[in-house]
Design a protein around this motif. Sequence first.
Motif, PDB file in Angstrom:
ATOM      1  N   GLU A  50       0.877  -1.226  -0.055  1.00 51.62           N
ATOM      2  CA  GLU A  50       0.032  -0.117  -0.060  1.00 51.62           C
ATOM      3  C   GLU A  50       0.885   1.083  -0.009  1.00 51.62           C
ATOM      4  O   GLU A  50       1.632   1.492   0.949  1.00 51.62           O
ATOM      5  CB  GLU A  50      -1.005  -0.012   0.983  1.00 51.62           C
ATOM      6  CG  GLU A  50      -1.859   1.150   1.449  1.00 51.62           C
ATOM      7  CD  GLU A  50      -2.696   1.623   0.098  1.00 51.62           C
ATOM      8  OE1 GLU A  50      -2.041   2.698  -0.447  1.00 51.62           O
ATOM      9  OE2 GLU A  50      -3.240   0.880  -0.457  1.00 51.62           O
ATOM     10  N   ASP A  52       0.009   4.371  -0.232  1.00 51.69           N
ATOM     11  CA  ASP A  52      -0.542   5.508   0.561  1.00 51.69           C
ATOM     12  C   ASP A  52       0.075   5.473   2.133  1.00 51.69           C
ATOM     13  O   ASP A  52      -0.469   4.434   2.746  1.00 51.69           O
ATOM     14  CB  ASP A  52      -2.071   5.695   0.609  1.00 51.69           C
ATOM     15  CG  ASP A  52      -2.594   6.783   1.183  1.00 51.69           C
ATOM     16  OD1 ASP A  52      -2.935   6.912   2.519  1.00 51.69           O
ATOM     17  OD2 ASP A  52      -2.708   7.960   0.343  1.00 51.69           O
ATOM     18  N   ALA A  53       0.907   6.481   2.716  1.00 54.97           N
ATOM     19  CA  ALA A  53       1.169   6.516   3.774  1.00 54.97           C
ATOM     20  C   ALA A  53       0.134   6.393   4.919  1.00 54.97           C
ATOM     21  O   ALA A  53       0.217   5.595   5.941  1.00 54.97           O
ATOM     22  CB  ALA A  53       2.114   7.505   3.926  1.00 54.97           C
ATOM     23  N   GLY A  54      -1.027   7.244   4.750  1.00 49.46           N
ATOM     24  CA  GLY A  54      -2.201   7.126   5.848  1.00 49.46           C
ATOM     25  C   GLY A  54      -2.871   5.789   6.008  1.00 49.46           C
ATOM     26  O   GLY A  54      -3.037   5.265   7.039  1.00 49.46           O
ATOM     27  N   ARG A  55      -3.098   5.130   4.881  1.00 48.90           N
ATOM     28  CA  ARG A  55      -3.774   3.880   4.796  1.00 48.90           C
ATOM     29  C   ARG A  55      -2.973   2.865   5.323  1.00 48.90           C
ATOM     30  O   ARG A  55      -3.388   1.854   5.922  1.00 48.90           O
ATOM     31  CB  ARG A  55      -4.200   3.538   3.365  1.00 48.90           C
ATOM     32  CG  ARG A  55      -5.509   4.231   2.988  1.00 48.90           C
ATOM     33  CD  ARG A  55      -6.213   3.369   1.884  1.00 48.90           C
ATOM     34  NE  ARG A  55      -5.217   3.375   0.475  1.00 48.90           N
ATOM     35  CZ  ARG A  55      -5.605   4.246  -0.509  1.00 48.90           C
ATOM     36  NH1 ARG A  55      -6.746   5.137  -0.173  1.00 48.90           N
ATOM     37  NH2 ARG A  55      -4.916   4.399  -1.483  1.00 48.90           N
TER      38      ARG A  55
END
Length: 330
Positions: A50, A52-55
């Motif tokens: 993944e 995306d760092a937030g996810r």
Amino acid sequence: MPNASPSPASTPAILSRPGAAHAVVVGGGTMGADVAVVLTRALCRTTVVEPDAGRAGALPARVRANLAAIGREAGAERLTVAATLDAVDWSSVDLVIECIPEQLALKQALFAELVTRARPDTVLASNSSSFPISAIGAIGAGLATRARMLGLHFFMPAHLVPLVEVVMGDASEESCADALAAFMRRCGMVPVKVRKDLPGFLANRLQHALSREAFSLIDRGIASPEDVDAAVRFGFGFRFLAAGPVLQRDHAGIDVHAAAGATMYPTFCNDDHPARCLSERAADGRHGMKRGAGFYAWTPDTIAAERARYDHLLRAGLALIAPELPEIEP
């Protein structure tokens, strides 16, 4: 580097033991995170890719919470999150499950890359609900490795809905499909094998056949959305937890069903396009909860309450049918 041989070996025997296998889930959104729960609850070593760092940062806690809810917290130790495909040890990967956005070009590009990274015997599966595996793998039409490409279609939420469809494309090997189905069963899922990747596969074709008639009845003013929902949930849909439509005919009497069908079938909706009540809402932005309006009006509070109610009933239903589900076999 590309694999030395373009020809697939036999399906990895390690798939018969989830606890000894290494699976990669590409995409850590809602579906990918829940698929990771399915795998890690069977103690399968699982890497979620993944970017995306937030996810990526939120994913371990989400997986851990869902595992804790079923008393399988130990599975959380089997999860790792990678930011890129480059960070994966591809020599150890037995299964890849693609859970990226529903864009055919993206999926084709990913599979073309997976063919060069994964071992020749690694099973390459797509969770796509709309694109056949034959179309996704078409970019590699000259590769014998298309034999190990399969659809693996979960239903949201994947860790609560037991069904998973193992979908064969025009080049898929049946032995590979059988091995993947057996692996999913050992992860506590109920796999069904779909031998031809028709649009919608099996379950969604059945669901949309029902929906076509339901929305036609709404368009014609015969029933309201609320009454359609009630008719399904508290009528024949309630019975579906105990028996599917085929077994239900044996309960009710095949002669009765045949006679009723002869009367009703000529009056059924047979449109080749979505109902007006659907297409109008799709066009004007009333897309459901994510837009605050669909057939029902939604606020943040009512969305939270509805999702809690929905989740609670799914878990209660899952508990009821638990004796009929496959045992998880690490």
